[in-house]
Scaffold this motif. Structure first.
Motif, mmCIF file in Angstrom:
data_model
loop_
_atom_site.group_PDB
_atom_site.id
_atom_site.type_symbol
_atom_site.label_atom_id
_atom_site.label_comp_id
_atom_site.label_asym_id
_atom_site.label_seq_id
_atom_site.Cartn_x
_atom_site.Cartn_y
_atom_site.Cartn_z
ATOM 1 N N TYR A 16 1.012 -1.137 -0.101
ATOM 2 C CA TYR A 16 0.277 0.139 -0.392
ATOM 3 C C TYR A 16 0.722 1.353 0.374
ATOM 4 O O TYR A 16 0.682 2.081 -0.428
ATOM 5 C CB TYR A 16 -1.087 -0.020 0.895
ATOM 6 N N ASP A 20 1.510 -0.007 -4.340
ATOM 7 C CA ASP A 20 1.740 -1.328 -5.181
ATOM 8 C C ASP A 20 -0.078 -1.499 -5.169
ATOM 9 O O ASP A 20 0.218 -2.240 -5.193
ATOM 10 C CB ASP A 20 2.452 -2.532 -5.232
ATOM 11 N N ARG A 21 -0.844 -1.056 -6.544
ATOM 12 C CA ARG A 21 -2.325 -2.038 -5.933
ATOM 13 C C ARG A 21 -2.476 -2.809 -6.711
ATOM 14 O O ARG A 21 -2.806 -3.685 -6.428
ATOM 15 C CB ARG A 21 -2.979 -0.832 -7.728
ATOM 16 N N GLN A 22 -1.786 -3.790 -8.004
ATOM 17 C CA GLN A 22 -1.462 -4.673 -8.548
ATOM 18 C C GLN A 22 -0.955 -5.922 -7.028
ATOM 19 O O GLN A 22 -2.240 -6.946 -6.464
ATOM 20 C CB GLN A 22 -0.721 -5.575 -9.411
ATOM 21 N N GLN A 23 0.004 -5.270 -6.025
ATOM 22 C CA GLN A 23 0.048 -6.580 -5.163
ATOM 23 C C GLN A 23 -0.764 -5.919 -3.828
ATOM 24 O O GLN A 23 -1.104 -7.704 -4.006
ATOM 25 C CB GLN A 23 1.389 -5.999 -4.457
ATOM 26 N N SER A 25 -4.301 -5.995 -4.537
ATOM 27 C CA SER A 25 -5.195 -6.734 -5.508
ATOM 28 C C SER A 25 -4.958 -8.394 -5.231
ATOM 29 O O SER A 25 -5.375 -9.033 -5.014
ATOM 30 C CB SER A 25 -5.209 -6.363 -6.864
ATOM 31 N N ASP A 26 -3.746 -8.718 -4.989
ATOM 32 C CA ASP A 26 -3.810 -10.106 -5.206
ATOM 33 C C ASP A 26 -3.639 -10.693 -3.748
ATOM 34 O O ASP A 26 -3.768 -11.809 -3.869
ATOM 35 C CB ASP A 26 -1.783 -10.449 -5.575
ATOM 36 N N ASP A 30 -11.063 -12.562 -4.062
ATOM 37 C CA ASP A 30 -12.637 -11.943 -4.981
ATOM 38 C C ASP A 30 -13.301 -11.874 -4.096
ATOM 39 O O ASP A 30 -14.047 -11.034 -4.684
ATOM 40 C CB ASP A 30 -13.091 -13.768 -5.994
ATOM 41 N N LYS A 44 -14.744 -6.043 -3.697
ATOM 42 C CA LYS A 44 -13.368 -5.354 -4.173
ATOM 43 C C LYS A 44 -13.099 -4.500 -5.291
ATOM 44 O O LYS A 44 -12.355 -3.105 -4.694
ATOM 45 C CB LYS A 44 -12.595 -6.172 -4.632
ATOM 46 N N PHE A 48 -11.133 -0.366 -4.828
ATOM 47 C CA PHE A 48 -10.276 0.138 -5.362
ATOM 48 C C PHE A 48 -11.737 1.043 -6.265
ATOM 49 O O PHE A 48 -9.858 2.425 -5.875
ATOM 50 C CB PHE A 48 -9.806 -0.372 -5.744
ATOM 51 N N TRP A 52 -9.042 3.586 -3.089
ATOM 52 C CA TRP A 52 -7.209 3.743 -4.181
ATOM 53 C C TRP A 52 -7.624 4.685 -4.218
ATOM 54 O O TRP A 52 -8.260 5.944 -4.655
ATOM 55 C CB TRP A 52 -6.981 2.928 -4.846
ATOM 56 N N LYS A 99 -5.315 -15.278 1.508
ATOM 57 C CA LYS A 99 -6.282 -14.143 0.920
ATOM 58 C C LYS A 99 -6.830 -13.585 2.438
ATOM 59 O O LYS A 99 -7.750 -13.818 3.086
ATOM 60 C CB LYS A 99 -6.810 -14.110 -0.233
#
Length: 121
Positions: A16, A20-23, A25-26, A30, A44, A48, A52, A99
């Motif tokens: 955060y 790093d939005r992708q990290q 999100s990962d 879901d 989710k 974002f 975000w 997760k």
């Protein structure tokens, strides 16, 4: 598993802060849900969209405590802004496997120069 959950939380805070939005999100399931004093049970995608933003205003997070019990954890941290303001929050995490399934944020006190700042009523 508690050590894995603690590492996941620390990695999430670092991602955060690195914007790093992708990290982030990962790391979220879901069916992730997010609740704060301003947001009630966001999914989710909505998290974002609404929550975000660029984290350049944050100088650092100081994680004070992480308590892990099974599929749940509580994190207490202090956030220091680049302008010197700071605040403490508590977050309650729920996990599904590896997760984050849910985060509930409880806003804390604002601090500046080591002193509590009363909030307007």
């Amino acid at each position: 598993m508690p050590a894995d959950r603690e590492s996941l939380i620390k990695n999430l805070f670092a991602a955060y802060l690195a914007n790093d939005r992708q990290q982030v999100s990962d790391a979220l399931a879901d069916d992730f849900r997010f609740t704060s004093p301003f947001d009630d049970d966001l999914d989710k995608a909505t998290y974002f969209e609404r929550c975000w933003r660029d984290t350049a205003w944050i100088a650092r997070h100081d994680i004070e405590r992480i308590f892990v019990a099974g599929d749940e954890a509580v994190v207490i941290y202090r956030c220091l802004a680049t302008d010197g303001r700071s605040f403490r929050n508590t977050e309650f995490f729920t996990f599904a496997d590896d997760k984050v399934r849910r985060i509930e944020v409880y806003f804390g006190a604002a601090w500046q120069d080591g002193r509590f700042l009363p909030q307007p009523r």
